[in-house]
Write a protein that holds these residues in place. Structure first.
Motif, mmCIF file in Angstrom:
data_model
loop_
_atom_site.group_PDB
_atom_site.id
_atom_site.type_symbol
_atom_site.label_atom_id
_atom_site.label_comp_id
_atom_site.label_asym_id
_atom_site.label_seq_id
_atom_site.Cartn_x
_atom_site.Cartn_y
_atom_site.Cartn_z
ATOM 1 N N ASN A 1 0.821 -1.216 0.000
ATOM 2 C CA ASN A 1 0.000 0.000 0.000
ATOM 3 C C ASN A 1 0.853 1.264 0.000
ATOM 4 O O ASN A 1 0.526 2.243 0.673
ATOM 5 N N SER A 2 1.948 1.244 -0.766
ATOM 6 C CA SER A 2 2.885 2.367 -0.740
ATOM 7 C C SER A 2 2.979 3.141 -2.053
ATOM 8 O O SER A 2 3.801 4.049 -2.172
ATOM 9 N N ALA A 3 2.165 2.800 -3.044
ATOM 10 C CA ALA A 3 2.201 3.550 -4.312
ATOM 11 C C ALA A 3 1.667 4.963 -4.092
ATOM 12 O O ALA A 3 0.830 5.201 -3.215
ATOM 13 N N GLY A 4 2.165 5.896 -4.901
ATOM 14 C CA GLY A 4 1.701 7.280 -4.774
ATOM 15 C C GLY A 4 1.463 7.921 -6.120
ATOM 16 O O GLY A 4 0.333 8.066 -6.579
ATOM 17 N N SER A 5 2.547 8.309 -6.798
ATOM 18 C CA SER A 5 2.424 8.988 -8.091
ATOM 19 C C SER A 5 3.302 8.357 -9.166
ATOM 20 O O SER A 5 3.071 8.590 -10.356
ATOM 21 N N GLN A 6 4.305 7.582 -8.774
ATOM 22 C CA GLN A 6 5.230 7.034 -9.760
ATOM 23 C C GLN A 6 4.581 5.920 -10.577
ATOM 24 O O GLN A 6 3.936 5.037 -10.021
ATOM 25 N N PHE A 7 4.792 5.972 -11.887
ATOM 26 C CA PHE A 7 4.229 4.967 -12.784
ATOM 27 C C PHE A 7 5.310 4.467 -13.730
ATOM 28 O O PHE A 7 6.339 5.117 -13.925
ATOM 29 N N PHE A 8 5.094 3.302 -14.298
ATOM 30 C CA PHE A 8 6.028 2.774 -15.287
ATOM 31 C C PHE A 8 5.252 2.192 -16.462
ATOM 32 O O PHE A 8 4.100 1.775 -16.317
ATOM 33 N N ILE A 9 5.898 2.174 -17.623
ATOM 34 C CA ILE A 9 5.296 1.629 -18.837
ATOM 35 C C ILE A 9 6.191 0.519 -19.347
ATOM 36 O O ILE A 9 7.403 0.711 -19.519
ATOM 37 N N MET A 10 5.608 -0.641 -19.602
ATOM 38 C CA MET A 10 6.370 -1.813 -20.007
ATOM 39 C C MET A 10 6.769 -1.737 -21.490
ATOM 40 O O MET A 10 5.970 -1.350 -22.337
#
Length: 270
Positions: free
Chosen positions: A161-170
């Motif tokens: 439960n630690s996600a915030g704003s960072q995202f990644f694209i595969m």
């Protein structure tokens, strides 16, 4: 009598069939289009267009939409590039930053007592969200999160439960992420831009030993030249996704100090 019954049966069948057709038509006409995110990168002509999937991760999509609409991502760096993915959306630019409540709600003063850092629940199968069956294949967008289990196996919940704003694209499929991270959309156009970013030259850190003068070089996953998000705009097709559910961000330092001193006290009392 038999003729009357037959007529009644025919009428009932006709009503049933008619109801099915009406239901199909209503479902088709009332279908809600998924929100579309357009990620414009500085120095790249083709934007990255992502279809977001609320059916898999409604709260995550709401969080992404609100941050984007508030301009949070504008000017932030892509801070990680690898063969399998590119990652950005960190306010610190180095993978350590988190969003705060004022990034979601403009009525909260930036830096005030009410402006706490936050995280969101991880909407993936290992965290109890069984309906998120979206796999991490090429083009899928997911949320980055912390992993505190290297400090203690008891910190799974805090990690999940630690996600915030960072995202990644595969850029490639990676099965090890399936069910362990939140996938919430997929690129529909602009993968050429994603591929191009994933292949940029990465920085090499140099550390000099003051005593020996020896210089040690370390390869990083950080682009050698800054790659920035110009803007992210979301077309929600008029649908309001609202404010996401948030939780207080896990304070690893406080946890570590508390654990250390508790262990120290326990050792000294025996």
């Amino acid at each position: 009598m038999k003729k009357t019954i037959l007529i009644i049966v025919i009428i009932l069948v006709a009503i049933l069939i008619g109801g099915v057709f009406v239901s199909i038509i209503l479902n088709a006409t009332q279908k809600i289009d998924n929100p579309i995110a357009t990620i414009k990168m500085e120095g790249y002509d083709e934007s990255i267009v992502v279809e977001l999937y609320p059916k898999y991760a409604e709260n995550t999509v709401a969080n992404f939409i609100m941050l984007a609409n508030n301009g949070f991502y504008n000017g932030l760096k892509i801070h990680r590039v690898e063969d399998t993915l590119i990652q950005g959306g960190d306010s610190s630019g180095d993978g350590t930053g988190s969003p705060s409540l004022s990034d979601l709600d403009k009525s909260i003063e930036k830096g005030s007592d009410a402006d706490d850092y936050y995280a969101i629940p991880g909407e993936f199968q290992k965290n109890g969200y069984e309906n998120n069956t979206l796999k991490f294949e090429r083009g899928v967008i997911g949320m980055a999160r912390g992993d505190y289990t290297s400090y203690s196996s008891s910190l799974k919940k805090e990690s999940y439960n630690s996600a915030g704003s960072q995202f990644f694209i595969m850029t490639q499929s990676l099965a090890s992420l399936n069910g362990a991270y939140c996938a919430f959309g997929k690129v529909t156009s602009g993968m050429e831009t994603v591929d191009s970013i994933s292949k940029v030259e990465t920085a090499v850190d140099e550390n000099k030993n003051e005593e020996t003068g020896e210089v040690t070089k370390t390869e990083t996953t950080r682009p050698a030249t800054d790659i920035k998000i110009e803007s992210i705009t979301i077309d929600t097709h008029g649908v309001e996704y609202g404010k996401p559910t948030t939780n207080k961000i896990f304070d690893l330092y406080s946890w570590y100090m508390k654990t250390y001193y508790n262990n120290s006290s326990s050792t000294h009392t025996h």
